[in-house]
Design a protein around this motif. Structure first.
Motif, PDB file in Angstrom:
ATOM      1  N   PHE A 154      44.294  36.843  53.023  1.00  0.00           N
ATOM      2  CA  PHE A 154      43.222  37.549  52.307  1.00  0.00           C
ATOM      3  C   PHE A 154      41.998  37.583  53.225  1.00  0.00           C
ATOM      4  N   ARG A 171      47.857  31.558  53.296  1.00  0.00           N
ATOM      5  CA  ARG A 171      47.465  30.804  52.105  1.00  0.00           C
ATOM      6  C   ARG A 171      48.649  30.737  51.147  1.00  0.00           C
ATOM      7  N   LEU A 213      46.574  39.918  46.187  1.00  0.00           N
ATOM      8  CA  LEU A 213      47.414  39.882  44.990  1.00  0.00           C
ATOM      9  C   LEU A 213      47.502  41.281  44.366  1.00  0.00           C
ATOM     10  N   GLN A 214      46.454  42.089  44.567  1.00  0.00           N
ATOM     11  CA  GLN A 214      46.504  43.474  44.081  1.00  0.00           C
ATOM     12  C   GLN A 214      47.668  44.222  44.718  1.00  0.00           C
ATOM     13  N   ASN A 240      45.283  34.647  39.551  1.00  0.00           N
ATOM     14  CA  ASN A 240      45.443  34.109  40.908  1.00  0.00           C
ATOM     15  C   ASN A 240      45.230  32.603  40.835  1.00  0.00           C
TER      16      ASN A 240
HETATM   17  O1  LIG Z   1      44.357  38.438  46.401  1.00  0.00           O
HETATM   18  C1  LIG Z   1      43.158  38.281  46.149  1.00  0.00           C
HETATM   19  N1  LIG Z   1      42.445  39.288  45.582  1.00  0.00           N
HETATM   20  C2  LIG Z   1      41.112  39.190  45.288  1.00  0.00           C
HETATM   21  O2  LIG Z   1      40.489  40.150  44.770  1.00  0.00           O
HETATM   22  C3  LIG Z   1      40.492  37.964  45.574  1.00  0.00           C
HETATM   23  N2  LIG Z   1      39.217  37.509  45.408  1.00  0.00           N
HETATM   24  C4  LIG Z   1      39.191  36.244  45.869  1.00  0.00           C
HETATM   25  O3  LIG Z   1      38.175  35.485  45.837  1.00  0.00           O
HETATM   26  N3  LIG Z   1      40.411  35.877  46.322  1.00  0.00           N
HETATM   27  C5  LIG Z   1      41.250  36.933  46.153  1.00  0.00           C
HETATM   28  N4  LIG Z   1      42.564  37.111  46.439  1.00  0.00           N
END
Ligand SMILES: O=c1[nH]c(=O)c2[nH]c(=O)[nH]c2[nH]1
Length: 287
Positions: A154, A171, A213-214, A240
């Motif tokens: 990320f 991660r 994660l999106q 998450n």
């Molecule tokens: O996959 C993620 N999306 C996010 O939008 C986000 N925001 C964050 O603080 N960590 C993550 N991780």
């Protein structure tokens, strides 16, 4: 002052029914939570207290138990449709029935055939609607906890003066999947369709090299649509479940992606819908 009756519905929520089917010593358990909701010509009961159109919620509960015995419980979608069709088909005042079912899974505990243990936290779900415009079914699951210990990054995110998050190229990615999917066509076997959709979610989570994660969410929804032609829309809600590498330098120890603090809150909440461009109109499916 003029007031009018707006939308209304009523029913019996959370009828818990457990069916034990005995094949000799090998028992089978179906454990459901059934919520029925009816609506239609219900003006008089609200305005004058005339109950003649009201099939009691107590009767709705009894019907769940009676149908479990008479018809047996197979796929929850079949049971939900059976109940919804019954209420609409036998009560002239009832124009719309919504039946939502949660199923809790039990696994065999040992080999005696009658001892069971609840299988994790995963719950299978469905909501069936029957009304004059047709029949609609949304199936799904929740409580499916998954984790990838690598292949997740990320970085490159927007920053402002409050941003402290450091960019990461490796991660843990963990979430508790809540997914529901809408059917354009009803499958021949609901259990098989559910199994394939569930497998597609898991396979996409495992296979996707994730930059967010999106992105994983989109891959999961897309995989369900690729594997299940009968499904036209998938909705996902993915918390998450952050895992923070613990700073062990105070103790003279290094920590190279080995020891993590698993935070339960706050958590990021990533939600999204993936659908076919030509998905038919949803009608009341998601209500
Ligand atoms: O996959 C993620 N999306 C996010 O939008 C986000 N925001 C964050 O603080 N960590 C993550 N991780």
């Amino acid at each position: 002052m003029v007031v009018v009756l707006g939308p209304n519905r009523y029913g019996k929520a959370e009828t818990r029914v457990v069916q034990v089917t005995r094949h000799g010593d090998a028992h089978r358990v179906k454990d459901l939570n059934v919520s029925a909701t009816l609506s239609g010509d219900m003006t008089e009961v609200h305005l004058s207290g005339d109950n003649s159109a009201v099939l009691p919620t107590d009767t709705q509960k009894n019907t769940v138990y009676a149908f479990a015995k008479k018809h047996g419980i197979g796929a929850i979608e079949d049971f939900a449709l059976l109940l919804a069709r019954h209420f609409v088909g036998t009560q002239s005042a009832v124009r719309h029935a919504r039946v939502a079912i949660e199923e809790y899974t039990w696994e065999r505990n040992g080999s005696n055939g009658h001892s069971f243990a609840r299988a994790g936290r995963e719950t299978r779900t469905c909501v069936a609607h029957v009304d004059g415009s047709g029949e609609r079914v949304v199936s799904g699951l929740r409580g499916l906890v998954v984790m990838n210990t690598t292949n997740s990054e990320f970085w490159g995110f927007a920053k402002d003066k409050y941003t402290t998050l450091t960019e990461t190229r490796d991660r843990i990615l963990a979430t508790e999947v809540a997914a529901s999917w809408r059917h354009a066509d009803f499958p021949t076997y609901w259990d098989k369709s559910h199994e394939t959709a569930r497998w597609a979610l898991l396979a996409a989570f495992a296979d996707t090299y994730s930059l967010s994660l999106q992105q994983t969410l989109y891959a999961m929804g897309s995989r369900v649509l690729a594997e299940c032609p009968e499904i036209c829309e998938v909705r996902l809600s993915l918390p998450n479940k952050h895992h923070f590498e613990v700073d062990l330098s105070h103790f003279g120890l290094d920590n190279d992606g080995e020891i993590f603090l698993a935070a339960d809150r706050p958590y990021g909440l990533i939600e999204g819908t993936v659908l076919r461009e030509d998905a038919p109109a949803a009608g009341p499916a998601w209500e």
